[in-house]
Design a protein around this motif. Structure first.
Motif, short mmCIF file in Angstrom:
data_model
loop_
_atom_site.label_atom_id
_atom_site.label_comp_id
_atom_site.label_asym_id
_atom_site.label_seq_id
_atom_site.Cartn_x
_atom_site.Cartn_y
_atom_site.Cartn_z
N ASN A 49 47.17 48.87 35.90
CA ASN A 49 48.17 47.99 35.37
C ASN A 49 47.84 46.97 34.17
OD1 ASN A 49 49.83 49.29 37.45
ND2 ASN A 49 50.37 47.59 38.47
N GLY A 50 46.79 47.44 33.82
CA GLY A 50 46.08 46.57 32.64
C GLY A 50 44.75 47.03 32.14
N VAL A 51 43.96 46.62 31.54
CA VAL A 51 42.85 47.48 31.12
C VAL A 51 41.63 46.63 31.79
CG1 VAL A 51 43.68 48.45 28.91
CG2 VAL A 51 42.62 46.12 28.90
N HIS A 52 41.59 45.64 32.67
CA HIS A 52 40.60 45.33 33.43
C HIS A 52 41.00 44.82 34.83
CE1 HIS A 52 37.07 42.59 34.26
NE2 HIS A 52 36.38 43.70 34.17
N LEU A 53 40.41 45.23 35.79
CA LEU A 53 40.86 44.75 37.15
C LEU A 53 42.07 45.40 37.66
CD1 LEU A 53 39.34 41.43 37.48
CD2 LEU A 53 38.32 43.52 38.37
N GLY A 54 42.88 44.86 38.45
CA GLY A 54 44.08 45.59 38.94
C GLY A 54 44.74 44.23 39.60
N PRO A 55 46.03 44.22 39.96
CA PRO A 55 46.91 43.40 40.70
C PRO A 55 46.54 43.31 42.25
CG PRO A 55 48.44 45.04 40.27
CD PRO A 55 46.81 45.43 39.67
N THR A 56 46.76 42.17 42.86
CA THR A 56 46.47 41.81 44.14
C THR A 56 47.58 42.62 44.89
OG1 THR A 56 45.09 40.11 43.87
CG2 THR A 56 46.10 40.27 45.79
N ILE A 57 47.17 43.59 45.89
CA ILE A 57 48.39 44.35 46.66
C ILE A 57 48.41 43.54 47.96
CG2 ILE A 57 49.09 46.21 47.82
CD1 ILE A 57 47.60 47.96 45.32
N ARG A 58 49.65 43.39 48.51
CA ARG A 58 49.71 42.40 49.50
C ARG A 58 50.78 43.14 50.20
NH1 ARG A 58 48.91 35.84 49.64
NH2 ARG A 58 48.28 36.22 51.88
N ALA A 59 50.30 43.27 51.91
CA ALA A 59 51.23 43.92 52.58
C ALA A 59 51.05 43.38 53.97
CB ALA A 59 51.20 45.61 52.59
N ALA A 60 51.96 43.70 54.89
CA ALA A 60 51.73 43.01 56.23
C ALA A 60 51.50 44.11 57.05
CB ALA A 60 53.21 42.16 56.66
N ARG A 61 50.95 43.85 58.14
CA ARG A 61 50.67 44.74 59.40
C ARG A 61 52.13 45.13 59.99
NH1 ARG A 61 46.56 43.35 64.32
NH2 ARG A 61 46.46 45.47 65.15
N GLY A 62 52.01 46.57 60.05
CA GLY A 62 53.28 47.07 60.69
C GLY A 62 54.20 47.70 59.64
N GLY B 96 40.39 46.25 42.54
CA GLY B 96 41.61 45.05 42.94
C GLY B 96 41.58 44.93 44.31
N LEU B 97 42.03 43.58 44.87
CA LEU B 97 42.13 43.32 46.14
C LEU B 97 43.38 43.91 46.96
CD1 LEU B 97 41.08 39.43 46.02
CD2 LEU B 97 39.81 41.59 47.01
N PHE B 98 43.31 44.04 48.18
CA PHE B 98 44.36 44.69 48.99
C PHE B 98 44.44 43.86 50.19
CE2 PHE B 98 47.01 48.60 49.88
CZ PHE B 98 47.76 48.08 50.73
N LEU B 99 45.50 42.92 50.05
CA LEU B 99 45.17 41.69 51.34
C LEU B 99 46.46 42.42 52.41
CD1 LEU B 99 45.35 38.36 49.00
CD2 LEU B 99 43.28 40.15 49.86
N VAL B 100 45.97 42.41 53.61
CA VAL B 100 46.69 42.53 54.93
C VAL B 100 46.94 41.43 55.50
CG1 VAL B 100 46.88 43.55 56.88
CG2 VAL B 100 45.59 44.84 55.04
N ASP B 101 48.27 41.02 55.65
CA ASP B 101 48.64 39.69 56.26
C ASP B 101 49.11 40.09 57.62
OD1 ASP B 101 48.64 38.27 53.93
OD2 ASP B 101 50.54 39.03 53.32
N ASP B 102 49.01 39.20 58.65
CA ASP B 102 49.38 39.18 60.18
C ASP B 102 49.88 38.26 60.44
OD1 ASP B 102 49.12 40.03 62.59
OD2 ASP B 102 47.15 40.52 62.66
N ASP B 103 51.05 38.18 61.16
CA ASP B 103 51.61 37.08 61.85
C ASP B 103 50.86 36.29 62.74
OD1 ASP B 103 53.90 37.67 60.61
OD2 ASP B 103 54.94 38.81 62.39
N ASP B 104 49.84 37.11 63.26
CA ASP B 104 49.04 36.07 64.18
C ASP B 104 48.09 35.20 63.26
OD1 ASP B 104 50.06 37.46 66.33
OD2 ASP B 104 48.28 38.95 66.66
N GLU B 105 47.97 35.21 62.02
CA GLU B 105 46.90 34.65 61.44
C GLU B 105 47.13 33.06 61.52
OE1 GLU B 105 45.90 36.02 57.22
OE2 GLU B 105 45.87 33.87 56.58
N SER B 106 46.08 32.30 61.75
CA SER B 106 46.23 31.07 61.73
C SER B 106 46.91 30.25 61.08
CB SER B 106 44.59 30.47 61.85
OG SER B 106 44.48 29.18 62.04
#
Ligand code: C2O
Ligand code: CU
Ligand code: CU
Length: 506
Positions: free
Chosen positions: A81-94, A169-179
């Protein structure tokens, strides 16, 4: 001989690219305290998504172009989505996610979700090659704890080139249990740091050629999120750094210039049960660490990489950048910053125990081989019962440093040379570093995504080694099967391993 690309600026932004031959030596730079670090740290944008029929849908496009990674110096780069690196993808567990990846390059590529536990057909390996102009779609349900994962291409033999030019790019997984006490405002107190090394010719006026080393090509200049000499102006007394080593070969041994400890809260695949105070975090390519840094009012400090031991001959270590001191990121805070508490407990990771592991396998790392073989896309090296937990012993029997990554799984490190692992290997891992003569025992719970026809990979993540074929394939089946090649390899190596006297391995 490799040809470097030398770019000259001509008048009003006109560009000419001429090739010059030769290698440029890595300069060992001493830490100057980072005072010349003045460019605001770029933060990769969050990827846009829409929820359609219960799925979170993302669109990525692989592109190539040129980027001014160093002021006045253009580099040939690639990104999503650009010519260097990529966007950070973020999605939740489940959540169910669907990724549409369009290849706008003129060469084949893939999109691999590094660290993700998912069916092999969705993994983005060389078996899911995307031809120029084609779109590949992957979909799966996220079923693992909160973690800092990443994505990058995996085309057979071309990974170093594409990742080296910036496809990551980063792919962040979120979880409701996170502190709830962990800093979690993206780009504000929850800061992604994608560290890569590029080669700039002495004097800094043009792009250079990375130095050839036994572990791959080493640049002389670190960049973070594509930012040269980056400066993070933090507004909070506590920041969380999500650090990814997205370099092709260079390892980083990170510390704070103040001598204050880093508070390690997460490893490749998730959070630790509690913050661990460490002086340094060592990251080989593809490894991640989440650390907290406390920032008193008026802080001005540098995250830097200091010399380390890769375990090779001193000449090979030097060629591989192990002697360098490199400033990575300057962090400052205003004088009115308010202090914040460090959380004392985090959601505990329940790591598998040795008793869970039924099958044992041994893998010998050669200079560019695993168990004496190079990658063959048509050969299945290991057949595993889906859902099984296995004990994998990895031995670096070569002259070189390596690391070892397993797709489609997160594992626990049971022993390193017979000892309990250091803090940074005590959480969920998908990639581990092995110096020469190191032996590591991993407890690997495999997923239950049965697919005898589609392999996952395990390999050295030093990308030049990977491209040379230091990679092998496993499949998950219902009964483990009795694949001929598998039986031959594993039994043979088990036999060899038994009678072998290996340092620190009893
Ligand atoms: Cu980062 Cu085969 O993976
Ligand atoms: Cu991977
Ligand atoms: Cu290697």
């Amino acid at each position: 001989m490799r040809i470097s690309r030398r770019t000259l600026l001509l008048g009003a932004g006109g560009l000419a690219v001429i090739g010059v031959g030769g290698y440029w030596l890595t300069e060992g730079r001493s830490s100057g305290g980072g005072t010349s670090f003045t460019t605001p740290l770029r933060i990769p944008p969050l990827a846009e998504s829409e929820v359609v029929d219960g799925e979170r849908v993302f669109r990525l496009a692989a592109r190539a172009g040129e980027t001014e990674l160093v002021p006045g110096v253009q580099f040939a780069t690639m990104g999503f989505n650009g010519v260097h690196l990529g966007p950070t993808i973020r999605a939740a567990r489940g959540e169910r996610v669907r990724m549409h990846v369009t290849n706008e390059l003129d060469v084949p590529t893939t999109a691999h979700w590094h660290g993700m536990i998912l069916p092999a057909t969705e993994d983005g390996t060389p078996h899911q090659s995307i031809a120029p102009a084609a779109t590949w779609t992957a979909a799966w349900q996220i079923d693992q704890p909160a973690a800092t994962l990443w994505y990058h291409p995996h085309p057979h033999g071309q990974t170093e080139l594409q990742v080296g030019r910036g496809m990551a790019g980063l792919f962040l997984v979120d979880d409701d249990d996170e502190s709830p006490d962990l800093p979690s405002e993206y780009g504000v107190d929850d800061i992604p740091l994608i560290i890569q090394d590029i080669a700039v010719r002495p004097g800094g006026e043009s792009a250079g050629t990375p130095t050839a080393s036994p572990i791959g090509r080493i640049g002389n200049t670190p960049i973070v999120n594509g930012t040269y000499r980056p400066h993070l102006r933090a507004s909070s007394g506590l920041v969380r750094l999500r650090i990814l080593n997205a370099s092709a070969a260079r390892c980083y041994n990170l510390e704070l210039s103040t001598g204050e400890p880093l508070l390690l809260v997460g490893t490749d695949g998730g959070l630790l049960p509690s913050p661990q105070s460490v002086q340094r975090v060592f990251l080989s390519p593809a490894e991640r660490a989440e650390v907290l840094v406390q920032l008193p009012p008026g802080s001005d400090l540098v995250l830097r990489s200091v010399p380390h031991d890769l375990g090779m001959s001193s000449g090979d270590d030097t060629a591989s950048g192990a002697d360098n001191t490199l400033d990575i990121l300057r962090i400052t805070t205003p004088s009115d910053t308010t202090a914040r508490e460090v959380p004392t407990t985090l959601p505990s990771a329940v790591l598998p125990a040795l008793a869970d592991a039924m099958t044992e396998r041994r893998f010998m790392l050669g200079n560019t081989t695993i168990n004496g073989r190079v990658m063959d896309m048509d050969r299945i090296d290991t057949t595993i019962v889906a859902g099984a937990t296995e004990r994998w012993t990895i031995m670096n029997t070569s002259d070189r440093a390596h690391n070892f990554h397993i797709h489609g799984a997160q594992f626990a490190v049971h022993r390193v040379n017979g000892e309990k692992p250091a803090a940074q290997n005590r959480g969920w891992k998908d990639t581990v570093f092995l110096a020469r003569d190191d032996a590591m025992e991993l407890i690997v719970p495999f997923s239950s995504y049965v697919d005898p026809a589609t392999p996952y990979m395990y390999h050295c993540h030093l990308l030049w080694h990977e491209d040379q074929g230091m990679m092998a394939q496993y499949v998950l089946t219902t009964d483990g099967g009795d694949d001929g090649a598998d039986a031959g390899t594993d039994m043979g190596m088990d036999g060899m391993g038994m009678g072998m006297d290996h340092p620190g391995h009893d």
